[in-house]
Scaffold this motif. Structure first.
Motif, PDB file in Angstrom:
ATOM      1  N   LYS A  79      61.285  73.092  53.867  1.00  0.00           N
ATOM      2  CA  LYS A  79      60.021  72.893  52.753  1.00  0.00           C
ATOM      3  C   LYS A  79      60.178  73.792  51.437  1.00  0.00           C
ATOM      4  O   LYS A  79      60.498  74.156  51.070  1.00  0.00           O
ATOM      5  CB  LYS A  79      58.912  73.670  52.915  1.00  0.00           C
ATOM      6  N   SER A  80      60.216  72.536  50.481  1.00  0.00           N
ATOM      7  CA  SER A  80      59.568  72.608  49.258  1.00  0.00           C
ATOM      8  C   SER A  80      59.058  73.413  48.183  1.00  0.00           C
ATOM      9  O   SER A  80      57.952  72.886  49.486  1.00  0.00           O
ATOM     10  CB  SER A  80      60.811  71.493  48.216  1.00  0.00           C
ATOM     11  N   TYR A  81      59.119  73.886  47.408  1.00  0.00           N
ATOM     12  CA  TYR A  81      57.490  74.949  46.432  1.00  0.00           C
ATOM     13  C   TYR A  81      56.688  73.855  46.567  1.00  0.00           C
ATOM     14  O   TYR A  81      55.556  73.404  46.121  1.00  0.00           O
ATOM     15  CB  TYR A  81      58.151  75.457  45.417  1.00  0.00           C
ATOM     16  N   LYS A  82      57.125  72.694  46.258  1.00  0.00           N
ATOM     17  CA  LYS A  82      56.681  71.309  45.120  1.00  0.00           C
ATOM     18  C   LYS A  82      55.348  71.412  47.016  1.00  0.00           C
ATOM     19  O   LYS A  82      53.675  70.737  46.394  1.00  0.00           O
ATOM     20  CB  LYS A  82      57.302  69.622  45.233  1.00  0.00           C
ATOM     21  N   ARG A  83      55.501  71.074  48.207  1.00  0.00           N
ATOM     22  CA  ARG A  83      54.112  70.766  49.004  1.00  0.00           C
ATOM     23  C   ARG A  83      54.022  71.732  49.870  1.00  0.00           C
ATOM     24  O   ARG A  83      53.394  71.909  51.136  1.00  0.00           O
ATOM     25  CB  ARG A  83      54.540  69.630  50.072  1.00  0.00           C
ATOM     26  N   SER A  84      54.302  73.341  49.458  1.00  0.00           N
ATOM     27  CA  SER A  84      54.244  74.106  50.113  1.00  0.00           C
ATOM     28  C   SER A  84      52.946  75.510  49.935  1.00  0.00           C
ATOM     29  O   SER A  84      52.077  74.955  49.015  1.00  0.00           O
ATOM     30  CB  SER A  84      54.911  75.827  49.806  1.00  0.00           C
ATOM     31  N   GLU A  85      53.211  75.842  51.042  1.00  0.00           N
ATOM     32  CA  GLU A  85      51.143  76.955  51.039  1.00  0.00           C
ATOM     33  C   GLU A  85      51.420  77.345  49.843  1.00  0.00           C
ATOM     34  O   GLU A  85      50.187  77.317  49.466  1.00  0.00           O
ATOM     35  CB  GLU A  85      51.714  77.490  52.816  1.00  0.00           C
ATOM     36  N   MET A  86      52.275  77.566  49.384  1.00  0.00           N
ATOM     37  CA  MET A  86      52.240  79.246  48.659  1.00  0.00           C
ATOM     38  C   MET A  86      51.260  78.172  47.573  1.00  0.00           C
ATOM     39  O   MET A  86      50.085  78.855  46.176  1.00  0.00           O
ATOM     40  CB  MET A  86      53.103  79.521  47.810  1.00  0.00           C
ATOM     41  N   ARG A  87      51.667  77.048  46.983  1.00  0.00           N
ATOM     42  CA  ARG A  87      51.289  76.320  45.902  1.00  0.00           C
ATOM     43  C   ARG A  87      50.261  75.979  46.244  1.00  0.00           C
ATOM     44  O   ARG A  87      49.111  76.222  45.521  1.00  0.00           O
ATOM     45  CB  ARG A  87      51.958  75.110  45.542  1.00  0.00           C
ATOM     46  N   LEU A  88      49.655  75.689  47.508  1.00  0.00           N
ATOM     47  CA  LEU A  88      48.070  74.979  47.308  1.00  0.00           C
ATOM     48  C   LEU A  88      47.002  76.084  47.568  1.00  0.00           C
ATOM     49  O   LEU A  88      46.405  76.111  46.601  1.00  0.00           O
ATOM     50  CB  LEU A  88      48.253  74.692  49.268  1.00  0.00           C
ATOM     51  N   ILE A  89      48.238  77.154  47.779  1.00  0.00           N
ATOM     52  CA  ILE A  89      47.336  78.663  47.347  1.00  0.00           C
ATOM     53  C   ILE A  89      46.976  78.692  46.330  1.00  0.00           C
ATOM     54  O   ILE A  89      45.981  79.482  45.744  1.00  0.00           O
ATOM     55  CB  ILE A  89      47.668  79.346  48.125  1.00  0.00           C
ATOM     56  N   ASP A  90      48.164  78.239  45.205  1.00  0.00           N
ATOM     57  CA  ASP A  90      47.070  78.935  44.137  1.00  0.00           C
ATOM     58  C   ASP A  90      47.388  77.642  43.173  1.00  0.00           C
ATOM     59  O   ASP A  90      46.413  77.905  42.414  1.00  0.00           O
ATOM     60  CB  ASP A  90      49.184  79.176  43.311  1.00  0.00           C
ATOM     61  N   ILE A  91      46.912  77.230  43.997  1.00  0.00           N
ATOM     62  CA  ILE A  91      46.089  75.610  43.585  1.00  0.00           C
ATOM     63  C   ILE A  91      44.647  75.745  43.527  1.00  0.00           C
ATOM     64  O   ILE A  91      43.249  75.431  42.417  1.00  0.00           O
ATOM     65  CB  ILE A  91      46.685  73.955  43.360  1.00  0.00           C
ATOM     66  N   GLN A  92      44.574  76.065  45.124  1.00  0.00           N
ATOM     67  CA  GLN A  92      43.505  76.613  44.988  1.00  0.00           C
ATOM     68  C   GLN A  92      42.391  77.720  44.540  1.00  0.00           C
ATOM     69  O   GLN A  92      40.936  77.911  44.048  1.00  0.00           O
ATOM     70  CB  GLN A  92      43.096  76.317  46.832  1.00  0.00           C
ATOM     71  N   ASP A  93      42.901  78.764  44.459  1.00  0.00           N
ATOM     72  CA  ASP A  93      42.531  80.179  43.371  1.00  0.00           C
ATOM     73  C   ASP A  93      42.086  79.409  42.201  1.00  0.00           C
ATOM     74  O   ASP A  93      41.566  80.060  41.367  1.00  0.00           O
ATOM     75  CB  ASP A  93      43.734  80.635  43.290  1.00  0.00           C
ATOM     76  N   GLY A  94      42.533  78.329  41.685  1.00  0.00           N
ATOM     77  CA  GLY A  94      42.227  77.872  39.605  1.00  0.00           C
ATOM     78  C   GLY A  94      41.037  76.572  40.154  1.00  0.00           C
ATOM     79  O   GLY A  94      40.752  76.649  38.808  1.00  0.00           O
ATOM     80  N   ILE A  95      41.090  77.061  41.200  1.00  0.00           N
ATOM     81  CA  ILE A  95      39.536  74.947  41.110  1.00  0.00           C
ATOM     82  C   ILE A  95      38.577  75.200  40.677  1.00  0.00           C
ATOM     83  O   ILE A  95      38.172  76.629  40.789  1.00  0.00           O
ATOM     84  CB  ILE A  95      39.686  75.116  42.663  1.00  0.00           C
ATOM     85  N   CYS A  96      38.291  74.672  39.679  1.00  0.00           N
ATOM     86  CA  CYS A  96      36.783  74.506  38.918  1.00  0.00           C
ATOM     87  C   CYS A  96      36.453  75.849  37.961  1.00  0.00           C
ATOM     88  O   CYS A  96      35.068  76.206  37.758  1.00  0.00           O
ATOM     89  CB  CYS A  96      35.517  74.290  40.117  1.00  0.00           C
ATOM     90  N   LYS A  97      37.435  76.847  38.000  1.00  0.00           N
ATOM     91  CA  LYS A  97      37.289  78.186  36.854  1.00  0.00           C
ATOM     92  C   LYS A  97      37.142  76.898  35.471  1.00  0.00           C
ATOM     93  O   LYS A  97      36.708  78.173  35.019  1.00  0.00           O
ATOM     94  CB  LYS A  97      38.972  78.517  36.846  1.00  0.00           C
ATOM     95  N   ASP A  98      37.972  76.041  34.784  1.00  0.00           N
ATOM     96  CA  ASP A  98      37.873  75.538  33.608  1.00  0.00           C
ATOM     97  C   ASP A  98      36.846  74.481  33.720  1.00  0.00           C
ATOM     98  O   ASP A  98      36.206  74.123  32.688  1.00  0.00           O
ATOM     99  CB  ASP A  98      39.087  74.561  33.974  1.00  0.00           C
ATOM    100  N   GLU A  99      35.970  74.657  34.595  1.00  0.00           N
ATOM    101  CA  GLU A  99      34.692  73.886  34.172  1.00  0.00           C
ATOM    102  C   GLU A  99      33.312  74.364  34.446  1.00  0.00           C
ATOM    103  O   GLU A  99      33.671  75.619  35.088  1.00  0.00           O
ATOM    104  CB  GLU A  99      35.127  72.834  35.718  1.00  0.00           C
TER     105      GLU A  99
END
Length: 385
Positions: free
Chosen positions: A80-100
């Motif tokens: 699996k490439s990092y583009k669709r990895s679980e690590m990247r998804l977790i990283d994205i979800q950790d920052g969800i709505c923080k800038d809102e």
């Protein structure tokens, strides 16, 4: 026994001051943005906010592999490439709505509802993934509709989707699960398809695909043919129709007794206002102490101005007293010199008389009361003798 008593007193003192110390501890500061949340938004708008935050996370993590060895291990072992990895998804979800900041509560709420669907979307082949907004907000959560669709079943908005509501409005409920699909016209337009000019607007341009409406002159009511005051169907209150000029402003201030006795009238386009007179006035025809019809109690007319009596009288009395004392001093000096030298005393006396006459004449022409009324005297003839 004494030691025991001291220990008891220490304990009592400690328990007495302990609550005071605890109660004086300040409570932690609360994030004001949490307490001052903006008005709730609809589910569709909240879903859009969440999707936008997720897309920002995609951009933030689009630089490449996750720093460290885990992403490299995943790519090597799990193909699996990092583009669709679980690590990247977790990283994205950790920052969800923080800038809102404006709608963070609704954003987090929508993120919780979307968690399962995000994982489904993430697991798809990247080349076959559908648009995130359509997948989450339209297909799975069913809180939004595609563009130019409305209502519970995402019914297409009626009419030509390339020119909905003649380009002068929008479909009610467009893109949401609400509304009835009818046209909500922009200001100045009306009709089922927003293809007519509203009242107090006139048709400026029209062709087979478009109509442009402009507002009538502000003096018009009930519509107009074009944009000038001559084109009004009727005139608003405060205006009167003239055959040559059209709707003209009525000067309400020309009417008698339009305002109370201690106010003056100020005309404006289509209206008027009553403004209080200056405090020195008893009735006026404008603003200021020089616009009084009569002076108020305690004020007197001095030239064109109403001036407070006490201040004017006190000043006048001081000046008059000073003037008279000057005269007396000069006359005393003349009387002292005259016995000693007749010629010098006569010269000084003539100079004093000239000074007194000149001063009194100056006071007379400036409206002040003098020793005598010099209007009846020919000063040139007096000096001649």
């Amino acid at each position: 026994m004494v030691m025991n008593t001291k220990n008891v007193l220490k304990c009592v003192f400690a328990f007495a001051i302990l609550p005071t110390g605890i109660c004086t501890v300040r409570t932690p500061a609360v994030n004001p943005s949490i307490l001052a949340q903006s008005k709730p938004i609809g589910d569709c708008q909240a879903c859009k906010v969440f999707v936008e935050s997720f897309k920002q996370g995609l951009e933030r993590t689009a630089r490449g592999k996750y720093e460290g060895g885990d992403a490299a291990w995943e790519e090597e072992k799990l193909k699996k490439s990092y583009k669709r990895s679980e690590m990247r998804l977790i990283d994205i979800q950790d920052g969800i709505c923080k800038d809102e900041t404006k709608h963070s509560v609704q954003c987090h709420h929508m993120a919780e509802k979307s968690e399962e669907f995000i994982e489904e979307w993430w697991a798809q082949d990247p080349d076959e993934s559908t648009d995130l907004f359509s997948y989450i907000c339209v297909e799975r959560l069913k809180v939004c509709c595609p563009t130019h669709h409305y209502g519970k079943d995402c019914t297409p908005c009626p009419g030509n989707h390339e020119n909905l509501c003649s380009g002068n409005g929008k479909c009610r409920g467009d893109g949401t699960r609400k509304g009835n699909g009818t046209c909500l016209c922009d200001a100045g337009y009306t009709g089922e398809n927003c293809d007519h000019c509203d009242i107090d607007y006139y048709q400026m341009y029209k062709d087979s695909a478009k109509i442009v409406c402009s507002q009538c002159h502000f003096s018009c009511t009930g519509g107009c043919r074009h944009g000038t005051q001559r084109d009004c169907v009727a005139c608003k209150a405060g205006f009167i129709f003239d055959l040559d000029e059209g709707c003209l402003d009525v000067n309400e201030c020309e009417e008698p007794n339009k305002c109370s006795k201690d106010e003056f009238c100020m005309n404006s386009l289509g209206s008027y206002a009553c403004t209080a007179c200056d405090k020195s006035c008893k009735g006026c025809h404008g603003d200021g102490p020089d616009m009084c019809r009569k002076c108020a109690k305690g004020y007197s007319k001095k030239g064109e101005f109403c001036i407070q009596d006490r201040e004017d009288e006190d000043q006048s009395e001081k000046l008059t007293h000073t003037r008279y004392m000057t005269y007396i001093g000069l006359l005393i000096a003349t009387g002292i010199l005259l016995p000693k030298s007749t010629s010098l005393g006569s010269l000084v006396g003539a100079m004093v008389l000239s000074y007194i006459l000149g001063a009194e004449y100056y006071c007379m022409i400036n409206g002040h009361t003098g020793l005598v009324d010099l209007k009846d005297f020919d000063l040139m003839q007096l000096f001649h003798y």
